[in-house]
Design an enzyme around this catalytic site. Structure first.
Site, short mmCIF file in Angstrom:
data_model
loop_
_atom_site.label_atom_id
_atom_site.label_comp_id
_atom_site.label_asym_id
_atom_site.label_seq_id
_atom_site.Cartn_x
_atom_site.Cartn_y
_atom_site.Cartn_z
N TYR A 79 -78.11 40.99 35.18
CA TYR A 79 -78.95 41.19 34.45
C TYR A 79 -79.39 42.89 34.89
CZ TYR A 79 -83.40 41.50 32.37
OH TYR A 79 -84.59 42.49 31.64
N PHE A 134 -77.00 61.55 8.00
CA PHE A 134 -75.96 60.20 7.59
C PHE A 134 -77.48 59.42 7.52
CE2 PHE A 134 -74.97 55.98 9.28
CZ PHE A 134 -73.81 55.88 7.72
N THR A 135 -77.44 57.67 6.84
CA THR A 135 -78.91 57.14 6.36
C THR A 135 -79.12 56.75 7.65
OG1 THR A 135 -76.83 55.49 6.65
CG2 THR A 135 -77.06 56.34 4.38
N ASP A 225 -74.09 64.17 17.24
CA ASP A 225 -73.80 62.84 17.38
C ASP A 225 -71.74 62.56 17.77
OD1 ASP A 225 -73.09 60.02 15.65
OD2 ASP A 225 -74.51 60.55 14.52
N LYS A 268 -66.72 53.21 16.08
CA LYS A 268 -66.12 53.58 15.72
C LYS A 268 -65.01 53.96 17.22
CE LYS A 268 -69.40 53.88 12.93
NZ LYS A 268 -70.55 53.61 12.68
N ARG A 392 -69.70 55.58 -2.55
CA ARG A 392 -70.40 56.51 -2.28
C ARG A 392 -71.14 57.89 -3.19
NH1 ARG A 392 -72.75 55.28 2.93
NH2 ARG A 392 -73.83 54.12 2.21
N PHE A 459 -77.71 50.63 -2.82
CA PHE A 459 -76.56 50.38 -2.49
C PHE A 459 -76.00 48.61 -1.81
CE2 PHE A 459 -75.26 51.29 1.32
CZ PHE A 459 -76.55 52.08 1.41
N1 F0G Z 1 -73.57 57.55 13.13
C1 F0G Z 1 -72.41 57.66 11.77
C2 F0G Z 1 -72.05 59.71 12.04
C3 F0G Z 1 -72.73 57.01 11.84
O1 F0G Z 1 -71.53 56.74 10.90
C4 F0G Z 1 -73.19 55.49 12.09
C5 F0G Z 1 -72.72 54.54 11.11
C6 F0G Z 1 -74.06 55.77 12.93
C7 F0G Z 1 -74.42 56.53 13.74
C8 F0G Z 1 -75.20 53.97 12.85
O2 F0G Z 1 -74.38 53.59 14.39
O3 F0G Z 1 -73.38 51.37 13.07
O4 F0G Z 1 -73.33 51.36 15.01
O5 F0G Z 1 -75.65 51.41 14.13
N2 F0G Z 1 -71.20 53.99 10.13
C9 F0G Z 1 -71.27 53.37 9.53
C10 F0G Z 1 -70.16 53.47 8.33
C11 F0G Z 1 -72.23 52.02 9.66
O6 F0G Z 1 -69.98 52.36 7.86
O7 F0G Z 1 -70.03 54.64 8.51
P1 F0G Z 1 -74.79 51.97 14.07
#
Ligand code: F0G
Length: 467
Positions: A79, A134-135, A225, A268, A392, A459
């Site tokens: 833990y 980014f979303t 990021d 990634k 996209r 989407f």
């Molecule tokens: N920042 C970037 C630039 C990303 O592309 C993503 C995720 C995240 C943050 C969030 O990270 O998924 O580990 O919580 N991108 C994925 C994509 C979902 O398909 O591009 P996560």
């Protein structure tokens, strides 16, 4: 198959051999037509066993090495104070150069922490400028009561523009935002490496240095990021003067030295299927994040990750920053992109780091925007070949909150995202061949009409019918 290798395009040599395989199924024409109809022509709604080559995302889809799998067996599921945490910390210190590390379950866990640590909630409207949103990054700032304006260079919005560092921050745009709202309302400036929404386009070292200098002059914090920072470092090595003789690790260390902290989705460049972290040089950010992570993710020495997963990441981070591996990785993406451009298939240029982006507006120049050219193209690619890609464009963009009207963005793209170390170069040839076939019969392809539309992030779940 066509002679798709007709020019000097060469497949990169893989710096690995394959030790285990997963059998994949290639559904026949009838099965594909049925599956995509059942999925409402939305590739998100396909089951993965209906897919032959899955290029929906590069996130969490990498193949781990034998070294990483062996590391899983060394998982110390304590833990508190697991030895795998200390291995991970050491790996991040070595590869990226940050002092402090807080693990999280994935990237958005770290986005949650950084926005909660640096933004005083709902006090005043705050602004977090970023090269391009980014979303998930954007929503975490909005939840804390902030907004995230894009300050990327204009070239990023033009698919034809061959700028070598299309992810760069436009320093004038950034300065204008700071002058307009005042530095007090900016908790931090956010810079993404190898900008995802712009097509995997890199930021130059010079630009990072200049962002740091500008932010220093206003006493502003800089948060990266760094999710695709290793791939960004490769482009710096390849394209920026003074870096061709430096190793990826040296370049990464310099890049990160221009920030106070970073968030990182390890799914990634970290070459793992799950995981993330926040890393910092700023002690105050670290202290606050370490206290907050206990509330949302887990103790600061596991933050939602199993010991074994931290070990796999400690090793994956090093492998993902290896010079030979990165050359193969970037060149495999480029191989696919060049096979397509050889046949005149319109894509975003230059070819980016994690995928090839098709320009649906040039693919279907006659198709009305409300017949969803990107959605149509992604569905057609599946129906032709059982390859899964992602829309996209306008479907992803959604509606204007005030007017309720559809927004039709400048970029109407299909993302062909390449998982790392997963597909062979021959499979890339199959992908190119399938897309070229659709390109050749593009005039016969009809658009789609939307028949079901959820309110948020439509989407993922929207459904369509053929016109
Ligand atoms: N920042 C970037 C630039 C990303 O592309 C993503 C995720 C995240 C943050 C969030 O990270 O998924 O580990 O919580 N991108 C994925 C994509 C979902 O398909 O591009 P996560």
């Amino acid at each position: 198959m066509k002679d798709i290798k007709k020019t000097k395009t060469k497949a990169p040599v893989e710096p690995f051999k394959i030790k285990m395989v997963e059998i994949v199924n290639l559904p026949n024409q009838e099965q594909r037509t049925k599956a995509i109809e059942k999925a409402g022509y939305n590739t998100f709604l396909l089951n993965s066993d209906e897919v032959y080559i899955d290029l929906l995302t590069d996130s969490g889809t990498s193949a781990m090495s034998d070294n990483q799998w062996a590391g899983l067996m060394l998982g110390d599921e304590a833990y508190a104070g697991s030895k795998n945490f200390y291995n991970l910390e050491k790996s991040i210190q070595d590869v990226l150069g940050y002092k402090y590390v807080v693990p999280t379950h994935q990237g958005r866990g770290a986005e949650h922490l950084i926005s909660a640590v640096l933004i005083e909630p709902k006090k005043n409207l705050v602004v977090v400028p970023r090269n391009m949103y980014f979303t998930t990054s954007k929503i975490h700032v909005e939840i804390q009561g902030g907004v995230m304006p894009d300050v990327i260079i204009d070239e990023a919005h033009d698919p034809e523009n061959e700028h070598p560092f299309k992810g760069n921050v436009d320093l004038k745009k950034l300065k204008d935002v700071i002058e307009k709202v005042g530095a007090k309302k900016i908790p931090y400036v956010n810079v993404e490496m190898n900008v995802n929404m712009a097509g995997g386009q890199p930021v130059s070292m010079e630009n990072l240095r200049q962002v740091r200098e500008l932010c220093d002059s206003y006493n502003l914090k800089v948060v990266f990021d760094a999710t695709r920072s290793s791939e960004n470092a490769y482009f710096i090595q390849e394209r920026e003067e003074g870096y061709s003789n430096k190793s990826i690790k040296e370049i990464l260390n310099e890049m990160m030295s221009y920030s106070d902290a970073c968030i990182y989705s390890a799914k990634k460049d970290g070459l793992v299927n799950i995981g993330g972290f926040l890393a910092a040089n700023d002690e105050e950010i670290y202290e606050k994040a370490r206290n907050l992570v206990v509330v949302y993710e887990g103790l600061h020495t596991y933050g939602g990750m199993a010991g074994r997963d931290m070990e796999a990441l400690a090793r994956g981070l090093r492998e993902g920053a290896d010079d030979r591996y990165l050359e193969y990785r970037i060149k495999q993406v480029r191989y696919l992109g060049e096979m397509l451009t050889n046949y005149g298939v319109p894509i975003v240029k230059p070819i980016g780091g994690h995928g090839v982006f098709l320009d649906a507006l040039k693919f279907f120049p006659e198709m009305p925007r409300d017949q969803w050219p990107s959605q149509t193209l992604a569905a057609s690619i599946y129906e032709e070949s059982a390859i899964r890609t992602m829309e996209r464009g306008a479907v992803s963009k959604g509606r204007d909150h005030k007017t309720g009207e559809n927004i039709f963005p400048k970029l109407e793209l299909v993302r062909i995202t390449i998982p790392r170390r997963v597909y062979t170069n021959t499979q890339m040839e199959y992908v190119a061949d399938s897309i070229i076939k659709i390109f050749e019969k593009r005039e016969q392809i009809k658009g789609l009409k939307m028949v079901y539309e959820p309110e948020d992030l439509r989407f993922f779940q929207a459904k369509f019918e053929k016109i």
